[in-house]
Design an enzyme around this catalytic site. Structure first.
Site, short mmCIF file in Angstrom:
data_model
loop_
_atom_site.label_atom_id
_atom_site.label_comp_id
_atom_site.label_asym_id
_atom_site.label_seq_id
_atom_site.Cartn_x
_atom_site.Cartn_y
_atom_site.Cartn_z
N SER A 171 0.89 -7.30 27.22
CA SER A 171 0.93 -7.43 25.85
C SER A 171 2.42 -7.81 25.51
CB SER A 171 0.86 -5.93 25.33
OG SER A 171 1.76 -4.97 25.60
N THR A 225 -17.02 -12.52 -19.48
CA THR A 225 -18.00 -11.79 -18.56
C THR A 225 -18.91 -12.93 -18.06
OG1 THR A 225 -19.66 -11.24 -20.16
CG2 THR A 225 -17.76 -9.60 -19.84
N HIS A 226 -19.32 -12.50 -16.64
CA HIS A 226 -20.09 -13.75 -16.04
C HIS A 226 -19.30 -15.07 -16.19
CE1 HIS A 226 -23.39 -10.76 -16.71
NE2 HIS A 226 -22.94 -10.51 -17.86
N GLU A 253 -5.07 -21.34 -3.55
CA GLU A 253 -6.21 -21.45 -2.91
C GLU A 253 -5.94 -20.84 -1.50
OE1 GLU A 253 -7.86 -25.83 -2.94
OE2 GLU A 253 -6.10 -25.93 -3.98
N LYS A 262 -3.16 -36.09 -9.20
CA LYS A 262 -3.43 -34.93 -8.79
C LYS A 262 -2.18 -33.81 -8.76
CE LYS A 262 -7.24 -33.93 -6.56
NZ LYS A 262 -8.33 -32.79 -6.75
N TYR A 303 -5.34 8.49 24.79
CA TYR A 303 -5.04 7.26 24.88
C TYR A 303 -6.03 6.29 25.75
CZ TYR A 303 -2.61 2.69 25.67
OH TYR A 303 -2.39 1.48 25.74
N ASN A 347 2.51 6.12 26.28
CA ASN A 347 1.68 6.52 25.11
C ASN A 347 2.18 6.98 23.81
OD1 ASN A 347 -0.06 5.78 27.10
ND2 ASN A 347 -0.94 7.78 27.54
N1 ARG Z 1 1.26 -1.77 26.05
C1 ARG Z 1 0.58 -0.45 25.88
C2 ARG Z 1 -0.05 -0.46 24.57
O1 ARG Z 1 0.25 -1.33 23.63
C3 ARG Z 1 1.57 0.80 26.03
C4 ARG Z 1 0.85 2.06 26.36
C5 ARG Z 1 0.59 1.84 27.77
N2 ARG Z 1 0.05 3.07 28.45
C6 ARG Z 1 -0.49 3.04 29.36
N3 ARG Z 1 -0.98 4.43 29.60
N4 ARG Z 1 -1.13 2.09 30.09
O2 ARG Z 1 -0.89 0.25 24.05
#
Ligand code: ARG
Length: 455
Positions: free
Chosen positions: A20, A152-153, A287, A280, A314, A107
């Site tokens: 990530s 309205t409308h 938009e 224009k 988690y 976590n």
């Molecule tokens: N990168 C993980 C997330 O965004 C962090 C937590 C990971 N915890 C785990 N037990 N793998 O959720």
């Protein structure tokens, strides 16, 4: 990090789906802030030596400046921001770095980082919503008694004032602000110290870390702390409703700035030209604002869908929370800035507004009301008489005030000269003095009330 249990490394595709760092590097400042608070607390309760805690806290600041200077090398092999920072800390200060993760899990760490990030977005959005309110108020004040058609409308209904129309958006935006503040209040609990899910056997002080990070209190249930993403969902809900409001105003600006309406002129700063049609002036920003609601609403649905049905506590599913929120926050905040710019810069065309207000038989209701008040007709009958007068004017190709008294009396003999007094758009708006109505006196009272609220 878990070499003790594993003999082999992950497949390249496993690494790609699992990492990530590509997006959660945005949480670096929050991760470092959280780790610094955690280290200070560990030292205060005697789990870490002061010397180790100082080295950790210093090293983390070094990492923050490396990241800010763009000198930090992020590694996908280290998965996420938490492990990237910890690995670099180990390079920098050695052994003490390995003690930082005592009484903590990724976590509670990620839940803390993300909450801090979303909370910061709330604070920024709060300022932007206030600026938008001020811009709308300034427009309302400038044209508190300028008459325009109310629809309205999208069909001509009754005359209203420009100030009244602008103040309708003030009400909407102020509810967004109130929702945002509610959400921020509710999210301000610290998950840090919930550890993996069950809490910890170390004598940590969760109140101390909560306070150090500006939270009101530690969250009361460790399972909930690591598995809750309500704060992100509430943020997205607030953003969704606000973006929906912005899209409605944006749509009005698109219509109003057209050659057919000419109600407003958007400034050059908020318009674009055409590469082929020299005449224009396109309202592109409006938009785009009208469209941005799509991805913001989408983020809300996406995260709700990620979270639904997840067992406690988690699950890695929850890593999919961040990109949605990042994208929605970026686009919502950008939209707020753009809307404030457009509203501040635009000029309403008073003459075009008035001319439009006076067309389309907009004072027909005033005429019916007059028949009720002066001739004591039942409203249904007054409605019918007025309808006939409108048909007569339409056939003649004129508006209601252009009919002669004689023509009016052909439809109802009791009508007198006095009726012409209620057929102007100015008289119409001035008469609507009920609380919250469009009469300039009412609008000015609302403007004054909001001026006071905003300070
Ligand atoms: N990168 C993980 C997330 O965004 C962090 C937590 C990971 N915890 C785990 N037990 N793998 O959720």
């Amino acid at each position: 990090m878990w070499g003790g249990r594993f003999a082999g490394g992950p497949d390249a595709i496993m690494e790609a789906i699992n990492a990530s760092i590509g997006f959660d590097k945005r949480l670096a400042p929050q991760d470092i802030e959280g780790s610094r608070a955690h280290a200070a607390m560990l030292a205060a309760v005697g789990i870490l030596s002061d010397k180790d805690a100082d080295a950790i806290r210093e090293g983390l600041l070094t990492i923050l400046s490396e990241i800010e200077a763009g000198e930090f090398t992020f590694s996908a092999a280290l998965e996420d921001i938490h492990m990237n920072v910890e690995a670099r800390l180990t390079e920098l200060i050695g052994e003490p770095a390995k003690r930082l993760h005592t009484a903590r899990s990724r976590n509670d760490q990620v839940a803390t980082d993300f909450r801090l990030w979303v909370r910061a977005q709330c604070d920024e959005a709060e300022g932007l919503l206030e600026e938008l309110l001020r811009a709308l108020l300034a427009q309302a004040e400038a044209g508190a008694d300028w008459v325009m058609p109310g629809f309205t409308h999208l069909q001509t209904a009754q005359p209203v004032t420009w100030g009244h129309h602008m103040m309708a958006y003030v009400e909407m935006v102020s509810r967004d602000l109130s929702r945002l503040r509610d959400a921020r209040d509710r999210m301000n609990e610290s998950p840090l110290g919930a550890a993996a899910l069950a809490g910890t056997s170390f004598p940590i002080d969760r109140h101390a870390t909560a306070e150090a990070l500006g939270f009101d209190r530690p969250s009361a249930n460790s399972l909930d702390a690591v598995s809750d993403r309500d704060f992100a969902l509430e943020f997205l809900s607030v953003a969704t409703i606000s973006a929906m409001h912005l899209s409605r105003l944006a749509e009005e600006l698109v219509i109003w700035s057209s050659a057919q309406f000419r109600f407003v002129t958007l400034s050059d700063r908020w318009s674009t030209g055409s590469s082929i049609m020299p005449q224009k002036r396109n309202p592109d920003a409006a938009e785009l604002l009208r469209a941005k609601v799509g991805r913001i609403f989408g983020a809300n649905v996406a995260l709700l869908t990620v979270m639904k049905g997840l067992p406690l506590a988690y699950s890695k599913d929850m890593q999919e929370d961040k990109e949605q929120v990042f994208d929605a926050a970026d686009n919502w905040l950008l939209s707020l800035r753009a809307m404030t710019g457009m509203v501040s810069d635009m000029s309403a065309n008073r003459e075009a507004l008035r001319a439009a207000a006076a067309s389309g038989f907009s004072t027909a209701t005033d005429l019916a009301d007059w028949l009720v008040r002066r001739l004591e007709l039942p409203f249904r009958e007054a409605h019918h008489v007025t309808g006939s007068l409108v048909a007569k004017a339409e056939a003649k190709g004129c508006d209601l005030p252009d009919l002669t008294l004689q023509e009016m009396q052909e439809v109802h003999a009791g009508i007198t000269e006095e009726v012409f007094g209620v057929l102007t758009v100015e008289a119409s708006v001035a008469s609507r003095e009920s609380y919250g109505g469009t009469a300039p006196a009412q609008v000015r009272a609302q403007i004054a009330r909001w001026r006071e609220v905003l300070g």
